[in-house]
Design a protein around this motif. Structure first.
Motif, PDB file in Angstrom:
ATOM      1  N   PHE A   1       0.457  -2.004   0.313  1.00  0.00           N
ATOM      2  CA  PHE A   1       0.012   0.569   0.269  1.00  0.00           C
ATOM      3  C   PHE A   1       1.091   0.889  -0.287  1.00  0.00           C
ATOM      4  CE2 PHE A   1      -3.417  -2.756   1.125  1.00  0.00           C
ATOM      5  CZ  PHE A   1      -4.880  -2.513   0.429  1.00  0.00           C
ATOM      6  N   ARG A   2       2.405   1.272   0.210  1.00  0.00           N
ATOM      7  CA  ARG A   2       3.126   2.528  -0.368  1.00  0.00           C
ATOM      8  C   ARG A   2       3.332   3.282  -1.578  1.00  0.00           C
ATOM      9  NH1 ARG A   2       7.776   2.170   3.651  1.00  0.00           N
ATOM     10  NH2 ARG A   2       9.014   3.631   2.342  1.00  0.00           N
ATOM     11  N   ARG A   3       2.398   2.975  -2.587  1.00  0.00           N
ATOM     12  CA  ARG A   3       2.535   2.927  -3.979  1.00  0.00           C
ATOM     13  C   ARG A   3       2.381   4.560  -3.906  1.00  0.00           C
ATOM     14  NH1 ARG A   3       1.811  -1.343  -8.503  1.00  0.00           N
ATOM     15  NH2 ARG A   3       1.316   0.102  -9.734  1.00  0.00           N
ATOM     16  N   PRO A   4       2.596   5.277  -4.815  1.00  0.00           N
ATOM     17  CA  PRO A   4       1.490   6.146  -5.115  1.00  0.00           C
ATOM     18  C   PRO A   4       0.864   6.407  -6.184  1.00  0.00           C
ATOM     19  CG  PRO A   4       3.832   6.228  -6.086  1.00  0.00           C
ATOM     20  CD  PRO A   4       4.070   4.858  -5.684  1.00  0.00           C
ATOM     21  N   PRO A   5       0.137   7.059  -5.835  1.00  0.00           N
ATOM     22  CA  PRO A   5      -1.359   7.209  -6.442  1.00  0.00           C
ATOM     23  C   PRO A   5      -0.470   7.744  -7.963  1.00  0.00           C
ATOM     24  CG  PRO A   5      -0.909   9.466  -5.389  1.00  0.00           C
ATOM     25  CD  PRO A   5       0.072   8.413  -4.689  1.00  0.00           C
ATOM     26  N   GLU A   6      -1.094   7.365  -9.093  1.00  0.00           N
ATOM     27  CA  GLU A   6      -1.854   7.417 -10.850  1.00  0.00           C
ATOM     28  C   GLU A   6      -2.784   7.868 -11.284  1.00  0.00           C
ATOM     29  OE1 GLU A   6       0.359   3.382 -11.840  1.00  0.00           O
ATOM     30  OE2 GLU A   6       2.258   3.585 -10.505  1.00  0.00           O
ATOM     31  N   ARG A   7      -2.215   8.629 -12.870  1.00  0.00           N
ATOM     32  CA  ARG A   7      -3.562   8.620 -13.174  1.00  0.00           C
ATOM     33  C   ARG A   7      -3.681   7.471 -13.854  1.00  0.00           C
ATOM     34  NH1 ARG A   7      -4.091  14.018 -16.522  1.00  0.00           N
ATOM     35  NH2 ARG A   7      -6.838  13.443 -17.133  1.00  0.00           N
ATOM     36  N   VAL A   8      -4.908   7.305 -13.969  1.00  0.00           N
ATOM     37  CA  VAL A   8      -5.888   6.213 -14.605  1.00  0.00           C
ATOM     38  C   VAL A   8      -6.919   7.363 -15.659  1.00  0.00           C
ATOM     39  CG1 VAL A   8      -5.393   4.839 -12.676  1.00  0.00           C
ATOM     40  CG2 VAL A   8      -7.411   5.809 -12.907  1.00  0.00           C
ATOM     41  N   PHE A   9      -7.238   6.226 -16.737  1.00  0.00           N
ATOM     42  CA  PHE A   9      -7.571   6.710 -18.039  1.00  0.00           C
ATOM     43  C   PHE A   9      -8.711   5.506 -17.803  1.00  0.00           C
ATOM     44  CE2 PHE A   9      -4.278   8.387 -18.090  1.00  0.00           C
ATOM     45  CZ  PHE A   9      -4.671  10.097 -18.598  1.00  0.00           C
ATOM     46  N   THR A  10     -10.022   5.532 -17.827  1.00  0.00           N
ATOM     47  CA  THR A  10     -11.142   4.873 -17.780  1.00  0.00           C
ATOM     48  C   THR A  10     -12.220   4.778 -19.439  1.00  0.00           C
ATOM     49  OG1 THR A  10     -13.256   5.972 -16.645  1.00  0.00           O
ATOM     50  CG2 THR A  10     -11.681   4.322 -15.055  1.00  0.00           C
ATOM     51  N   GLY A  11     -12.800   3.791 -19.627  1.00  0.00           N
ATOM     52  CA  GLY A  11     -14.290   3.660 -20.560  1.00  0.00           C
ATOM     53  C   GLY A  11     -15.060   4.691 -20.653  1.00  0.00           C
ATOM     54  N   VAL A  12     -15.010   5.766 -19.249  1.00  0.00           N
ATOM     55  CA  VAL A  12     -16.195   6.571 -19.528  1.00  0.00           C
ATOM     56  C   VAL A  12     -15.198   8.128 -18.428  1.00  0.00           C
ATOM     57  CG1 VAL A  12     -18.228   7.878 -17.624  1.00  0.00           C
ATOM     58  CG2 VAL A  12     -17.886   4.991 -19.014  1.00  0.00           C
ATOM     59  N   ASP A  13     -15.751   9.151 -19.572  1.00  0.00           N
ATOM     60  CA  ASP A  13     -14.538  10.573 -19.046  1.00  0.00           C
ATOM     61  C   ASP A  13     -15.495  10.481 -17.665  1.00  0.00           C
ATOM     62  OD1 ASP A  13     -13.920  13.001 -19.081  1.00  0.00           O
ATOM     63  OD2 ASP A  13     -15.609  14.050 -20.845  1.00  0.00           O
ATOM     64  N   THR A  14     -14.166  10.632 -16.968  1.00  0.00           N
ATOM     65  CA  THR A  14     -14.716  11.658 -15.856  1.00  0.00           C
ATOM     66  C   THR A  14     -14.652  12.748 -15.374  1.00  0.00           C
ATOM     67  OG1 THR A  14     -12.769  11.339 -15.792  1.00  0.00           O
ATOM     68  CG2 THR A  14     -13.370   8.980 -14.407  1.00  0.00           C
ATOM     69  N   HIS A  15     -14.465  13.498 -16.411  1.00  0.00           N
ATOM     70  CA  HIS A  15     -14.613  14.949 -16.387  1.00  0.00           C
ATOM     71  C   HIS A  15     -13.258  15.951 -15.452  1.00  0.00           C
ATOM     72  CE1 HIS A  15     -18.213  14.408 -18.182  1.00  0.00           C
ATOM     73  NE2 HIS A  15     -18.787  13.942 -17.085  1.00  0.00           N
TER      74      HIS A  15
ATOM     75  N   VAL B   1      -3.244   5.909   4.297  1.00  0.00           N
ATOM     76  CA  VAL B   1      -3.363   5.691   2.814  1.00  0.00           C
ATOM     77  C   VAL B   1      -3.770   6.558   2.190  1.00  0.00           C
ATOM     78  CG1 VAL B   1      -2.718   4.144   1.154  1.00  0.00           C
ATOM     79  CG2 VAL B   1      -2.487   3.045   3.316  1.00  0.00           C
ATOM     80  N   LEU B   2      -4.908   6.715   2.156  1.00  0.00           N
ATOM     81  CA  LEU B   2      -5.683   8.304   1.428  1.00  0.00           C
ATOM     82  C   LEU B   2      -4.609   9.484   2.091  1.00  0.00           C
ATOM     83  CD1 LEU B   2      -8.068   8.505  -0.263  1.00  0.00           C
ATOM     84  CD2 LEU B   2      -9.590   8.790   1.529  1.00  0.00           C
ATOM     85  N   LYS B   3      -4.450   9.500   2.696  1.00  0.00           N
ATOM     86  CA  LYS B   3      -3.772  11.120   3.257  1.00  0.00           C
ATOM     87  C   LYS B   3      -2.694  10.920   2.584  1.00  0.00           C
ATOM     88  CE  LYS B   3      -2.957  14.372   5.685  1.00  0.00           C
ATOM     89  NZ  LYS B   3      -1.734  14.599   5.804  1.00  0.00           N
ATOM     90  N   ALA B   4      -1.594  10.358   3.009  1.00  0.00           N
ATOM     91  CA  ALA B   4      -0.193  10.309   2.117  1.00  0.00           C
ATOM     92  C   ALA B   4      -0.646  10.167   0.390  1.00  0.00           C
ATOM     93  CB  ALA B   4       0.026   8.703   2.363  1.00  0.00           C
ATOM     94  N   GLY B   5      -1.278   9.125  -0.257  1.00  0.00           N
ATOM     95  CA  GLY B   5      -1.863   9.681  -1.602  1.00  0.00           C
ATOM     96  C   GLY B   5      -2.097  11.125  -1.467  1.00  0.00           C
ATOM     97  N   VAL B   6      -2.505  12.077  -0.929  1.00  0.00           N
ATOM     98  CA  VAL B   6      -3.452  13.462  -0.756  1.00  0.00           C
ATOM     99  C   VAL B   6      -2.358  14.147  -1.070  1.00  0.00           C
ATOM    100  CG1 VAL B   6      -4.632  15.263   0.315  1.00  0.00           C
ATOM    101  CG2 VAL B   6      -6.022  13.070  -0.326  1.00  0.00           C
ATOM    102  N   ASP B   7      -1.317  13.985   0.019  1.00  0.00           N
ATOM    103  CA  ASP B   7      -0.538  14.885   0.039  1.00  0.00           C
ATOM    104  C   ASP B   7       1.023  14.516  -0.615  1.00  0.00           C
ATOM    105  OD1 ASP B   7      -0.668  15.477   2.822  1.00  0.00           O
ATOM    106  OD2 ASP B   7       0.453  13.915   4.108  1.00  0.00           O
TER     107      ASP B   7
END
Length: 199
Positions: free
Chosen positions: A27-41, A76-82
Motif C-alpha cells: 500500500f506504499r505506492r504513490p497515486p497514478e493517473r488512470v484513464f477509464t472507458g467513461v470520461d470522468t470529467h 493511506v488515502l492521506k498519504a496519497g493526497v499529500d
C-alpha cells in the motif's frame, strides 16, 4: 480479547495485526493517473491496481465491517493526497467528498466505509452525495453502469472551495463521472478524483 478473537491481517490472514508488514508494503505506492472507458470529467488517480491484496482489504472494509482497516486506509488515502499536493496536482486546501453509496449497503456495513476512510484522513469531509434508486453496479459494463446511475445520484449540499471525489475502486469511471456531473451542475469546484484501487 486477542486470545478469544485473534486479530488477522485483512489482506493475507496472518495473525497479529490489522495489516502485516508485507501487505503494508503493497500500500506504499504513490497515486497514478488512470484513464477509464467513461470520461470522468476531472483527473482521476488510483493508489494501486485492484490486485489480490487490495481486493481482500476492500472486501474486509466493506463486507466484513473491519473498522480498524478503515482507519489504516484513511492514513493511506492521506498519504496519497499529500503526494498529489507535493506534485502540484491538488490544491493545498480542499474538501473530500465520498462517492455515493446505497443506504441499504451502508446500514449493512455499519456505515459508509469510504466516508469512514475519508474521515480518518483528518481532512475536511462533506457527505454531499447520495444514491437515489439505483441497483448494485457489480457485474455491469460501462454503458450499463452509466444507465444505472443516470439521475440516480443526488446532492444534499454543495461544499465550498475545491473538492476531491473519493471512492474505493474505479472500474469504468461511471460513478466518478455521475458524481462530478451532479456537483458541476450545482457550480461546485471538483478538481480531481482519488480511489484506493483501479480495476
Amino acid at each position: 480479547m486477542e486470545l478469544l478473537l485473534p486479530r488477522r491481517c485483512a489482506a493475507c490472514g496472518d495473525p497479529g495485526t490489522v495489516l502485516c508488514p508485507a501487505c503494508r508494503e503493497a500500500f506504499r505506492r504513490p497515486p497514478e493517473r488512470v484513464f477509464t472507458g467513461v470520461d470522468t470529467h476531472v483527473p482521476a488517480f488510483a493508489l494501486g491496481p485492484y490486485d489480490e491484496r487490495r481486493r481482500a482489504v476492500i472486501v474486509a472494509m466493506k463486507e466484513r465491517n473491519n473498522r480498524e482497516v478503515r482507519k489504516y486506509l484513511g492514513a493511506v488515502l492521506k498519504a496519497g493526497v499529500d503526494t498529489l499536493r507535493a506534485r502540484g496536482e491538488l490544491p493545498e486546501r480542499m474538501t473530500l467528498v465520498p462517492a455515493p453509496t446505497r443506504r441499504a449497503n451502508a446500514r449493512l456495513r455499519g456505515g459508509d466505509p469510504v466516508a469512514d476512510c475519508c474521515r480518518a484522513t483528518g481532512l475536511p469531509v462533506v457527505g454531499a452525495l447520495h444514491h437515489g434508486r439505483v441497483r448494485d453496479s457489480a457485474g455491469l459494463d460501462a454503458r450499463s453502469r452509466r444507465r444505472n446511475l443516470a439521475g440516480g445520484v443526488g446532492l444534499s449540499q454543495v461544499p465550498a472551495g475545491p473538492i476531491l471525489l473519493v471512492d474505493d475502486v474505479m472500474t469504468t469511471g461511471a460513478t466518478i463521472a455521475a458524481s462530478a456531473e451532479v456537483l458541476f451542475s450545482a457550480r461546485a469546484q471538483v478538481v480531481a478524483a482519488l480511489t484506493l484501487a483501479a480495476a
